[in-house]
Design a protein around this motif. Structure first.
Motif, PDB file in Angstrom:
ATOM      1  N   ARG A   1      -6.260  23.275 -98.424  1.00 36.50           N
ATOM      2  CA  ARG A   1      -5.192  24.274 -98.351  1.00 36.50           C
ATOM      3  C   ARG A   1      -5.503  25.424 -97.397  1.00 36.50           C
ATOM      4  NH1 ARG A   1      -8.326  24.912-102.689  1.00 36.50           N
ATOM      5  NH2 ARG A   1      -8.918  26.992-103.451  1.00 36.50           N
ATOM      6  N   HIS A   2      -6.777  25.727 -97.168  1.00 38.23           N
ATOM      7  CA  HIS A   2      -7.140  26.850 -96.309  1.00 38.23           C
ATOM      8  C   HIS A   2      -7.201  26.475 -94.829  1.00 38.23           C
ATOM      9  CE1 HIS A   2      -7.904  29.696 -99.519  1.00 38.23           C
ATOM     10  NE2 HIS A   2      -8.600  28.774-100.156  1.00 38.23           N
TER      11      HIS A   2
ATOM     12  N   LEU B   1      -2.925  16.877 -91.320  1.00 41.76           N
ATOM     13  CA  LEU B   1      -2.234  18.166 -91.315  1.00 41.76           C
ATOM     14  C   LEU B   1      -3.126  19.304 -90.834  1.00 41.76           C
ATOM     15  CD1 LEU B   1      -0.135  18.061 -94.618  1.00 41.76           C
ATOM     16  CD2 LEU B   1       0.751  18.246 -92.285  1.00 41.76           C
ATOM     17  N   THR B   2      -4.429  19.107 -90.807  1.00 46.26           N
ATOM     18  CA  THR B   2      -5.337  20.158 -90.319  1.00 46.26           C
ATOM     19  C   THR B   2      -5.368  20.224 -88.796  1.00 46.26           C
ATOM     20  OG1 THR B   2      -7.337  18.767 -90.260  1.00 46.26           O
ATOM     21  CG2 THR B   2      -6.781  19.808 -92.365  1.00 46.26           C
ATOM     22  N   HIS B   3      -4.761  19.252 -88.113  1.00 48.61           N
ATOM     23  CA  HIS B   3      -4.716  19.267 -86.654  1.00 48.61           C
ATOM     24  C   HIS B   3      -3.818  20.412 -86.184  1.00 48.61           C
ATOM     25  CE1 HIS B   3      -5.959  14.764 -86.076  1.00 48.61           C
ATOM     26  NE2 HIS B   3      -6.692  15.386 -86.975  1.00 48.61           N
ATOM     27  N   THR B   4      -4.217  21.036 -85.110  1.00 47.44           N
ATOM     28  CA  THR B   4      -3.479  22.214 -84.639  1.00 47.44           C
ATOM     29  C   THR B   4      -2.517  21.892 -83.498  1.00 47.44           C
ATOM     30  OG1 THR B   4      -5.352  22.742 -83.177  1.00 47.44           O
ATOM     31  CG2 THR B   4      -5.284  23.838 -85.332  1.00 47.44           C
TER      32      THR B   4
ATOM     33  N   TYR C   1     -14.403  26.824 -83.384  1.00 47.83           N
ATOM     34  CA  TYR C   1     -13.514  25.731 -82.999  1.00 47.83           C
ATOM     35  C   TYR C   1     -13.542  24.658 -84.082  1.00 47.83           C
ATOM     36  CZ  TYR C   1     -18.004  23.707 -81.581  1.00 47.83           C
ATOM     37  OH  TYR C   1     -19.306  23.261 -81.564  1.00 47.83           O
ATOM     38  N   SER C   2     -12.677  23.681 -83.957  1.00 50.25           N
ATOM     39  CA  SER C   2     -12.705  22.536 -84.863  1.00 50.25           C
ATOM     40  C   SER C   2     -12.791  21.255 -84.048  1.00 50.25           C
ATOM     41  CB  SER C   2     -11.472  22.504 -85.770  1.00 50.25           C
ATOM     42  OG  SER C   2     -10.284  22.349 -85.017  1.00 50.25           O
TER      43      SER C   2
ATOM     44  N   PRO D   1      -6.813  26.963 -89.631  1.00 52.06           N
ATOM     45  CA  PRO D   1      -7.926  26.228 -89.044  1.00 52.06           C
ATOM     46  C   PRO D   1      -8.203  26.697 -87.624  1.00 52.06           C
ATOM     47  CG  PRO D   1      -5.966  24.915 -88.864  1.00 52.06           C
ATOM     48  CD  PRO D   1      -5.578  26.146 -89.653  1.00 52.06           C
ATOM     49  N   LEU D   2      -9.416  26.472 -87.183  1.00 50.05           N
ATOM     50  CA  LEU D   2      -9.794  26.804 -85.828  1.00 50.05           C
ATOM     51  C   LEU D   2      -9.206  25.769 -84.862  1.00 50.05           C
ATOM     52  CD1 LEU D   2     -13.507  27.585 -86.702  1.00 50.05           C
ATOM     53  CD2 LEU D   2     -11.623  29.220 -86.474  1.00 50.05           C
ATOM     54  N   THR D   3      -8.952  26.169 -83.648  1.00 48.51           N
ATOM     55  CA  THR D   3      -8.288  25.301 -82.677  1.00 48.51           C
ATOM     56  C   THR D   3      -9.151  24.086 -82.334  1.00 48.51           C
ATOM     57  OG1 THR D   3      -7.151  27.206 -81.723  1.00 48.51           O
ATOM     58  CG2 THR D   3      -7.259  25.209 -80.380  1.00 48.51           C
TER      59      THR D   3
END
Length: 300
Positions: A268-269, A240-243, A7-8, A88-90
């Protein structure tokens, strides 16, 4: 080894982006960018003062440049990192603590977040901070213009401090805060908080009552509204990394983040979606050129 949990989480108070987390039996691995993973091993004394303690064991990278040695003990952790789901993880921190606006009682700025299955912590300090202490990297172009024209407050103050003051003034002299459990549809169920009265502690708010990012963007004061937009633009690569972003929000953030090419390249990943791949490609090339030039100067 038992099931791996991936998770994130958002790093808040103040906001420091997101972190990707992989939990395994007796260990966890954490990464801000999906490339460099800090592997931590649970101590033999699992809980001290009610909190589980971990110590850093090594750094793992898929390209082999980390220092984590592959042993019988670490192999299960390395295998888990090699077989990660798509990044990214949720985001898992759906329990959110919001500072409330003094006028309408609606969410104003995000203070903290946590796991929905854990009882919210008792609310203490409710002062919102835009950046960590000593960080002066946030410069608002709109505020600078307004201050030069004598149309904005805070001359001589760091722009992050001006933003912090706007938020705290909107929260009032007796600030209130409320925990909300955010549902899949974006609505939030109240879970108690600080300074709440009667049934308001357990009220339910619709999705549009919550700011989509970190701070409310609708202000009667144009200076404050522009300052908040500049603040989110400053953090755009991390946001931007937010899902859980709306597509239009992601498009605007992507536009801002492409002006911050080195940060965007690092992350970027862990971008869940790209709206404009051509613009992003240009930003990536710019970041690589700037990195190469910096290395050339260092080795000269």
């Amino acid at each position: 080894m038992s099931e791996t949990r991936c998770y994130s989480l958002r790093r808040l108070s103040p906001y420091l982006g997101t972190v990707q987390i992989v939990e395994m039996t007796g260990a966890r691995a954490m990464s801000p960018d999906g490339l460099t993973w800090q592997v931590q091993i649970q101590n033999r004394v699992a809980a001290v003062g009610g909190r589980t303690r971990f110590s850093t064991h090594g750094i793992w990278r898929a390209d082999g440049s980390g220092d984590l040695v592959e042993t019988e003990r670490t192999l299960p952790y390395i295998d888990a990192l090699r077989t990660l789901p798509r990044l990214p993880l949720t985001l898992a921190d759906r329990m959110e603590l919001w500072l409330l606006d003094a006028h309408d009682g609606l969410p104003l700025a995000l203070l903290k977040s946590g796991f929905p299955q854990i009882k919210p912590a008792r609310v203490g300090d409710v002062r919102w901070h835009a950046v960590p202490p000593g960080d002066h990297s946030f410069v608002s172009a709109s505020l600078a213009v307004q201050q030069a024209a004598g149309a904005a407050p805070g001359e001589g103050l760091a722009h992050a401090e001006v933003l912090t003051r706007f938020v705290q003034e909107a929260a009032g002299s007796a600030p209130r805060a409320q925990w909300f459990l955010r549902e899949d549809d974006g609505s939030g169920a109240g879970q108690g908080g600080l300074g709440l009265e009667g049934d308001s502690a357990h009220r339910r708010l619709p999705a549009d009552a919550f700011p989509e990012l970190l701070v409310r963007e609708r202000w009667d004061d144009d200076v404050a509204a522009d300052l908040v937009r500049d603040y989110h633009a400053h953090l755009s690569a991390w946001l931007l990394t937010h899902t859980n972003l709306a597509r239009e929000t992601r498009r605007l953030l992507e536009h801002d983040a492409c002006r911050r090419a080195p940060e965007l390249y690092r992350l970027r990943h862990v971008l869940p979606e790209v709206i404009d791949p051509e613009r992003l490609k240009v930003a990536m090339v710019e970041a690589l050129i700037r990195h190469a030039n910096a290395e050339a100067v260092t080795t000269a």
